[in-house]
Design an enzyme around this catalytic site. Structure first.
Site, PDB file in Angstrom:
ATOM      1  N   GLN A   1       6.428  -8.607   2.842  1.00  0.00           N
ATOM      2  CA  GLN A   1       5.016  -8.964   2.667  1.00  0.00           C
ATOM      3  C   GLN A   1       4.468  -8.321   1.393  1.00  0.00           C
ATOM      4  O   GLN A   1       4.304  -7.108   1.332  1.00  0.00           O
ATOM      5  CB  GLN A   1       4.230  -8.442   3.880  1.00  0.00           C
ATOM      6  CG  GLN A   1       2.729  -8.654   3.825  1.00  0.00           C
ATOM      7  CD  GLN A   1       2.045  -7.967   5.014  1.00  0.00           C
ATOM      8  OE1 GLN A   1       2.427  -6.865   5.393  1.00  0.00           O
ATOM      9  NE2 GLN A   1       1.053  -8.626   5.584  1.00  0.00           N
ATOM     10  N   GLY A   2       4.164  -9.138   0.393  1.00  0.00           N
ATOM     11  CA  GLY A   2       3.613  -8.629  -0.866  1.00  0.00           C
ATOM     12  C   GLY A   2       2.106  -8.786  -0.893  1.00  0.00           C
ATOM     13  O   GLY A   2       1.575  -9.700  -1.543  1.00  0.00           O
ATOM     14  N   TYR A   3       1.403  -7.913  -0.191  1.00  0.00           N
ATOM     15  CA  TYR A   3      -0.056  -7.946  -0.159  1.00  0.00           C
ATOM     16  C   TYR A   3      -0.636  -6.762  -0.960  1.00  0.00           C
ATOM     17  O   TYR A   3      -1.285  -6.944  -1.980  1.00  0.00           O
ATOM     18  CB  TYR A   3      -0.555  -7.868   1.289  1.00  0.00           C
ATOM     19  CG  TYR A   3      -0.648  -9.181   2.042  1.00  0.00           C
ATOM     20  CD1 TYR A   3       0.224 -10.236   1.788  1.00  0.00           C
ATOM     21  CD2 TYR A   3      -1.595  -9.365   3.044  1.00  0.00           C
ATOM     22  CE1 TYR A   3       0.145 -11.428   2.494  1.00  0.00           C
ATOM     23  CE2 TYR A   3      -1.691 -10.555   3.764  1.00  0.00           C
ATOM     24  CZ  TYR A   3      -0.817 -11.582   3.482  1.00  0.00           C
ATOM     25  OH  TYR A   3      -0.917 -12.754   4.182  1.00  0.00           O
ATOM     26  N   SER A   4      -0.405  -5.522  -0.450  1.00  0.00           N
ATOM     27  CA  SER A   4      -1.076  -4.339  -1.013  1.00  0.00           C
ATOM     28  C   SER A   4      -0.654  -4.073  -2.453  1.00  0.00           C
ATOM     29  O   SER A   4       0.492  -4.303  -2.834  1.00  0.00           O
ATOM     30  CB  SER A   4      -0.746  -3.103  -0.177  1.00  0.00           C
ATOM     31  OG  SER A   4      -1.034  -3.327   1.170  1.00  0.00           O
TER      32      SER A   4
ATOM     33  N   SER B   1       7.130  -3.204   2.876  1.00  0.00           N
ATOM     34  CA  SER B   1       8.147  -2.809   3.864  1.00  0.00           C
ATOM     35  C   SER B   1       9.394  -3.669   3.724  1.00  0.00           C
ATOM     36  O   SER B   1       9.308  -4.905   3.682  1.00  0.00           O
ATOM     37  CB  SER B   1       7.601  -2.961   5.284  1.00  0.00           C
ATOM     38  OG  SER B   1       6.482  -2.142   5.471  1.00  0.00           O
TER      39      SER B   1
ATOM     40  N   GLU C   1       0.141 -10.732  12.247  1.00  0.00           N
ATOM     41  CA  GLU C   1       0.681  -9.373  12.149  1.00  0.00           C
ATOM     42  C   GLU C   1       0.042  -8.477  13.211  1.00  0.00           C
ATOM     43  O   GLU C   1       0.727  -7.754  13.925  1.00  0.00           O
ATOM     44  CB  GLU C   1       0.435  -8.803  10.741  1.00  0.00           C
ATOM     45  CG  GLU C   1       0.943  -7.373  10.595  1.00  0.00           C
ATOM     46  CD  GLU C   1       0.845  -6.824   9.169  1.00  0.00           C
ATOM     47  OE1 GLU C   1       0.201  -7.471   8.317  1.00  0.00           O
ATOM     48  OE2 GLU C   1       1.434  -5.756   8.920  1.00  0.00           O
TER      49      GLU C   1
ATOM     50  N   SER D   1      -6.265  -0.864   8.168  1.00  0.00           N
ATOM     51  CA  SER D   1      -6.520   0.416   8.845  1.00  0.00           C
ATOM     52  C   SER D   1      -7.448   0.226  10.054  1.00  0.00           C
ATOM     53  O   SER D   1      -8.111  -0.806  10.208  1.00  0.00           O
ATOM     54  CB  SER D   1      -7.152   1.399   7.863  1.00  0.00           C
ATOM     55  OG  SER D   1      -8.466   0.974   7.572  1.00  0.00           O
TER      56      SER D   1
ATOM     57  N   GLU E   1     -10.253   1.582  10.591  1.00  0.00           N
ATOM     58  CA  GLU E   1     -11.655   1.406  10.181  1.00  0.00           C
ATOM     59  C   GLU E   1     -11.909  -0.056   9.778  1.00  0.00           C
ATOM     60  O   GLU E   1     -12.975  -0.621  10.089  1.00  0.00           O
ATOM     61  CB  GLU E   1     -11.986   2.325   8.999  1.00  0.00           C
ATOM     62  CG  GLU E   1     -12.013   3.812   9.337  1.00  0.00           C
ATOM     63  CD  GLU E   1     -10.626   4.452   9.443  1.00  0.00           C
ATOM     64  OE1 GLU E   1      -9.639   3.791   9.030  1.00  0.00           O
ATOM     65  OE2 GLU E   1     -10.523   5.581   9.934  1.00  0.00           O
TER      66      GLU E   1
HETATM   67  C1  FAD Z   1       4.166   2.119   7.192  1.00  0.00           C
HETATM   68  C2  FAD Z   1       3.375   1.162   6.346  1.00  0.00           C
HETATM   69  C3  FAD Z   1       3.922  -0.073   6.068  1.00  0.00           C
HETATM   70  C4  FAD Z   1       3.221  -0.943   5.243  1.00  0.00           C
HETATM   71  N1  FAD Z   1       3.807  -2.157   4.942  1.00  0.00           N
HETATM   72  C5  FAD Z   1       3.175  -2.987   4.085  1.00  0.00           C
HETATM   73  C6  FAD Z   1       3.814  -4.213   3.682  1.00  0.00           C
HETATM   74  O1  FAD Z   1       4.909  -4.534   4.110  1.00  0.00           O
HETATM   75  N2  FAD Z   1       3.179  -4.995   2.784  1.00  0.00           N
HETATM   76  C7  FAD Z   1       1.939  -4.683   2.297  1.00  0.00           C
HETATM   77  O2  FAD Z   1       1.407  -5.462   1.502  1.00  0.00           O
HETATM   78  N3  FAD Z   1       1.303  -3.529   2.648  1.00  0.00           N
HETATM   79  C8  FAD Z   1       1.900  -2.683   3.527  1.00  0.00           C
HETATM   80  N4  FAD Z   1       1.295  -1.498   3.889  1.00  0.00           N
HETATM   81  C9  FAD Z   1       0.012  -1.137   3.252  1.00  0.00           C
HETATM   82  C10 FAD Z   1      -1.168  -1.203   4.185  1.00  0.00           C
HETATM   83  O3  FAD Z   1      -1.542  -2.528   4.450  1.00  0.00           O
HETATM   84  C11 FAD Z   1      -2.305  -0.408   3.479  1.00  0.00           C
HETATM   85  O4  FAD Z   1      -1.891   0.950   3.438  1.00  0.00           O
HETATM   86  C12 FAD Z   1      -3.621  -0.524   4.211  1.00  0.00           C
HETATM   87  O5  FAD Z   1      -4.141  -1.815   4.095  1.00  0.00           O
HETATM   88  C13 FAD Z   1      -4.660   0.497   3.668  1.00  0.00           C
HETATM   89  O6  FAD Z   1      -4.768   0.396   2.289  1.00  0.00           O
HETATM   90  P1  FAD Z   1      -4.657   1.689   1.347  1.00  0.00           P
HETATM   91  O7  FAD Z   1      -3.420   2.420   1.745  1.00  0.00           O
HETATM   92  O8  FAD Z   1      -4.779   1.244  -0.059  1.00  0.00           O
HETATM   93  O9  FAD Z   1      -5.874   2.623   1.763  1.00  0.00           O
HETATM   94  P2  FAD Z   1      -7.379   2.492   1.240  1.00  0.00           P
HETATM   95  O10 FAD Z   1      -7.790   1.066   1.241  1.00  0.00           O
HETATM   96  O11 FAD Z   1      -7.504   3.250  -0.036  1.00  0.00           O
HETATM   97  O12 FAD Z   1      -8.166   3.241   2.381  1.00  0.00           O
HETATM   98  C14 FAD Z   1      -8.251   4.663   2.448  1.00  0.00           C
HETATM   99  C15 FAD Z   1      -9.105   5.025   3.638  1.00  0.00           C
HETATM  100  O13 FAD Z   1     -10.441   4.524   3.451  1.00  0.00           O
HETATM  101  C16 FAD Z   1     -10.829   3.733   4.567  1.00  0.00           C
HETATM  102  N5  FAD Z   1     -11.643   2.609   4.125  1.00  0.00           N
HETATM  103  C17 FAD Z   1     -11.423   1.819   3.042  1.00  0.00           C
HETATM  104  N6  FAD Z   1     -12.350   0.848   2.958  1.00  0.00           N
HETATM  105  C18 FAD Z   1     -13.175   1.012   4.027  1.00  0.00           C
HETATM  106  C19 FAD Z   1     -14.333   0.313   4.488  1.00  0.00           C
HETATM  107  N7  FAD Z   1     -14.831  -0.761   3.854  1.00  0.00           N
HETATM  108  N8  FAD Z   1     -14.930   0.757   5.624  1.00  0.00           N
HETATM  109  C20 FAD Z   1     -14.438   1.839   6.301  1.00  0.00           C
HETATM  110  N9  FAD Z   1     -13.354   2.554   5.888  1.00  0.00           N
HETATM  111  C21 FAD Z   1     -12.736   2.136   4.767  1.00  0.00           C
HETATM  112  C22 FAD Z   1      -9.547   3.254   5.173  1.00  0.00           C
HETATM  113  O14 FAD Z   1      -9.696   2.963   6.548  1.00  0.00           O
HETATM  114  C23 FAD Z   1      -8.619   4.434   4.958  1.00  0.00           C
HETATM  115  O15 FAD Z   1      -8.790   5.381   5.981  1.00  0.00           O
HETATM  116  C24 FAD Z   1       1.948  -0.589   4.709  1.00  0.00           C
HETATM  117  C25 FAD Z   1       1.394   0.647   5.021  1.00  0.00           C
HETATM  118  C26 FAD Z   1       2.109   1.531   5.818  1.00  0.00           C
HETATM  119  C27 FAD Z   1       1.495   2.872   6.106  1.00  0.00           C
END
Ligand code: FAD
Length: 402
Positions: A132-135, A167, A249, A378, A380
């Site tokens: 999954q190429g999202y983040s 992942s 998902e 997340s 939140e």
């Molecule tokens: C084990 C694991 C596997 C993953 N696998 C994949 C994958 O296969 N493909 C992929 O694309 N991504 C993947 N991810 C990424 C995952 O989707 C992101 O980590 C997640 O969406 C959070 O983004 P971020 O890490 O940039 O945190 P941020 O967006 O920077 O958030 C940091 C903190 O701020 C809070 N926050 C941010 N915005 C808000 C808001 N508007 N209101 C309240 N709180 C807020 C968040 O809840 C979090 O606690 C994976 C992550 C993990 C940990």
């Protein structure tokens, strides 16, 4: 076991006898090894490969998908019966991964006939791995800020940019990817494309996790080629496709391992903490917290079952998956915390023979469980979705949330 009446009981008999004849007993209760063989570095071999091949031919790895694309063509009730019969003999579905859990159902809804014919059968057979190429480094919770660029190069698309936390990217054959096709608009400038990972223009760099493993990567695209017929949904219309995939998902995160695995907490507490004169867990406070946890876990499991039996037909998931995800991940993390607390100093093991495998596993499980409330959006962000889409509260950011 549920009784659905004559026809379904006929299917139950059919499923039972097919499983009797085809499930290799050596794989009984061995879902971890099967999952590793389907998603990790190794490919299935021996009985695992035999089981994959048999389920692939039957289409029962994707039981409700249309038979026209190799799926089982079962009704949801038949699929549930199949699941019950498999559970009864300790069999698990060997065809797992992002292909079956997220991408396949999304493609069945949004893909063209050509895309379904090309991509669904290999998923049903468990032959190809998807990632999954999202983040991106600057686009996690605010996913629509993504910058990976996709440009029209005449007879194909060209993709340039970086994804992160991808992942299984180092083992994947294909990536379903959100890309920017219009820089002037945010959500309406995103498209959903399928990228062949076996090209020199794709580089994956594994990231080491706190629990010691490297389950995900930084993924770089440098002039990566995407065929014109591998854009799913319309140009600049990928946000809706991408959001639906996230619902699939999250619906997969409402149960299973997110609820925590391992031995039952009362048994564990009796071993590590001891029992009082009445044979109960000796520590009264711990005892009541374990009981409260078990009530929550049971209520969650029953809610999932009720929701599944109330769903009529092949309904797609909705925003309620956010509630299930938050509930299951909280319960799973609570179980991991209680497990370590019960083990006391024995719950500090990392490696070496001073700790049992179960004690070391408890620590790793507790650490890796931290990720459950992050991936798939997340906790939140799920709360934001619940407040906007389910409770109808106003959106302070005015954003088109995930
Ligand atoms: C084990 C694991 C596997 C993953 N696998 C994949 C994958 O296969 N493909 C992929 O694309 N991504 C993947 N991810 C990424 C995952 O989707 C992101 O980590 C997640 O969406 C959070 O983004 P971020 O890490 O940039 O945190 P941020 O967006 O920077 O958030 C940091 C903190 O701020 C809070 N926050 C941010 N915005 C808000 C808001 N508007 N209101 C309240 N709180 C807020 C968040 O809840 C979090 O606690 C994976 C992550 C993990 C940990």
């Amino acid at each position: 076991m549920a009784d659905f009446g004559g026809d379904v009981e006929g299917f139950r008999a059919e499923a039972r006898s097919w499983l009797e004849a085809n499930f290799p007993r050596s794989l009984r209760d061995n879902s971890g090894a099967l999952e590793e063989a389907m998603m990790g570095a190794r490919r299935p071999t021996g009985d695992a490969e035999l089981w994959r091949g048999r389920m692939a031919q039957k289409g029962w790895g994707a039981p409700t998908w249309p038979a026209a694309y190799g799926g089982g063509g079962l009704t949801p009730i038949q699929a549930r019966v199949l699941g019950e019969e498999m559970a009864a003999i300790g069999a698990t579905n060997p065809i797992v991964g992002m292909g079956t859990s997220m991408f396949g159902p999304t493609l069945l809804e949004y893909g063209t006939e050509d895309q379904k014919q090309r991509h669904i059968p290999p998923i049903v057979r468990g032959e190809l791995r998807w990632c999954q190429g999202y983040s991106e480094p600057g686009a996690g919770s605010d996913l629509a800020s993504l910058q990976t660029k996709c440009e029209d190069a005449g007879d194909h698309w060209l993709v340039n940019g970086q994804k992160i936390w991808t992942s299984g990217a180092q083992y994947a054959d294909w990536c379903f990817c959100l890309v920017r096709t219009d820089t002037a608009r945010k959500h309406e400038g995103i498209s959903f494309v399928l990228i062949d990972m076996h090209q020199a223009a794709v580089e994956t760099r594994p990231i080491k996790l706190i629990a010691g493993s490297s389950p995900f990567c930084e993924t770089f695209f440098t002039n990566a080629r995407v065929e014109k017929n591998d854009m799913v949904g319309p140009l600049n219309g990928g946000w809706s496709v991408g959001k639906r995939l996230l619902q699939h998902e999250r619906s997969g995160q409402g149960g299973g391992r997110m609820l925590g695995t391992g031995p039952s907490l009362p048994e564990l507490a009796k071993t590590y903490v001891g029992v009082d004169a009445a044979g109960r867990i000796a520590d009264a406070d711990l005892r009541s917290r374990i009981a409260a946890h078990m009530i929550d876990a049971r209520a969650h499991a029953l809610t999932i079952r009720r929701a599944a039996s109330e769903a009529r037909g092949n309904q797609n998931p909705s925003a309620t998956t956010s509630i299930m995800k938050n509930s299951s991940t909280r319960i799973g993390q609570e179980k991991a915390e209680l497990t370590l607390e019960i083990m006391g100093s024995r719950g500090l093991g990392w490696e070496g023979d001073d700790f049992t495998p179960a004690e070391r596993e408890a620590v790793r499980g507790w650490l890796s469980g931290k990720a459950w409330t992050i991936f798939g959006g997340s906790a939140e962000i799920q709360n934001n979705i619940i407040s906007k889409r389910i409770l109808g509260l106003p959106d302070p950011l005015g954003a088109n949330a995930q």
